[in-house]
Enzyme design. Sequence first.
Site, mmCIF file in Angstrom:
data_model
loop_
_atom_site.group_PDB
_atom_site.id
_atom_site.type_symbol
_atom_site.label_atom_id
_atom_site.label_comp_id
_atom_site.label_asym_id
_atom_site.label_seq_id
_atom_site.Cartn_x
_atom_site.Cartn_y
_atom_site.Cartn_z
ATOM 1 N N TYR A 50 -26.401 -0.553 1.306
ATOM 2 C CA TYR A 50 -26.794 -0.502 -0.110
ATOM 3 C C TYR A 50 -25.687 -1.015 -1.019
ATOM 4 O O TYR A 50 -25.924 -1.263 -2.202
ATOM 5 C CB TYR A 50 -27.144 0.929 -0.532
ATOM 6 C CG TYR A 50 -28.281 1.576 0.201
ATOM 7 C CD1 TYR A 50 -29.106 0.880 1.083
ATOM 8 C CD2 TYR A 50 -28.540 2.939 0.014
ATOM 9 C CE1 TYR A 50 -30.144 1.515 1.751
ATOM 10 C CE2 TYR A 50 -29.571 3.578 0.674
ATOM 11 C CZ TYR A 50 -30.365 2.862 1.544
ATOM 12 O OH TYR A 50 -31.379 3.506 2.203
ATOM 13 N N HIS A 111 -29.046 3.121 11.169
ATOM 14 C CA HIS A 111 -29.998 2.707 10.146
ATOM 15 C C HIS A 111 -31.326 2.194 10.710
ATOM 16 O O HIS A 111 -32.384 2.437 10.133
ATOM 17 C CB HIS A 111 -29.361 1.649 9.244
ATOM 18 C CG HIS A 111 -29.891 1.644 7.865
ATOM 19 N ND1 HIS A 111 -29.122 1.365 6.755
ATOM 20 C CD2 HIS A 111 -31.129 1.895 7.373
ATOM 21 C CE1 HIS A 111 -29.853 1.431 5.661
ATOM 22 N NE2 HIS A 111 -31.088 1.749 6.009
#
Length: 282
Positions: A50, A111
Amino acid sequence: MSAQPTIVVDGLSIPLLGFGTWELSPPDARRMVAEALRIGYRHIDTAWIYKNEAAVGDGIRDAIEAGHVTRDDIWLTTKIWVAHFGHDALLAQARESATSLGFTPDLLLLHWPKAEPTFAETLGALNEAKDQGLTRSIGLSNFPSAEFKQAQGLSKAKLVTNQVEYHPYLANGPLLATARELGSSITAWSPLAQGKIADDPVINAIGKALGKSAGQVTLRWLIQQDVIAIPRTTKVSRAEESFDIFDFTLSDEEMARIHALARPDGRLGDWLDPAFKWDEAA
């Protein structure tokens, strides 16, 4: 932690409502994390990919300095990106993330599942990160049931959650059952279907009867399943609205009506490695 619903996994108490930071720019991430903690959120979710971990850490420090929280009040999650799944790269990113945040995360996730390097190497390194004090606990994100079970079989430590897309338009019964079987949990990303629930007639009808918005009804639907939900927004008013879900309960009939909204084309984000396959909807 503040007095709000939690789920206990492996002796750890995780707030069922969190604040997500996907696609938040660093300035928005810092501002909104501080505001979320002021509002009452006690669970913050970010990820290396991010590119806002440092800003998330700044927002947490802002809230601490303002007297809204202490570090011990907060459950903080971040994620290892797939490019860092090799042993040394994973440990290096775990250290980098902790440094960027300025705090040791409570939860470190893989992830997405990746075929190479092997699960054994990656899960071994993830456990080493925990053993080295780079995170309090470990888990997964976007793992189908078969890989969820395989990963837990290779992990010395409990995998405390599997963070996946989940909202009223995407059935996740098999994954929920797998999480229960493994003594784990499910965390829902895009819990409001990226805003698509706002105009849903069924959800709005339920909300109108309860004096609640479609978003509030949807988040309540999730946490009543003991699913952790991490909505994200750049608007303080929306964050306040999403937090106001602890004063009502959905009936079994209302829960069933929302479950019935699931459809075959409900998935919004699919970056799964072609080596793997999502669960068949039950």
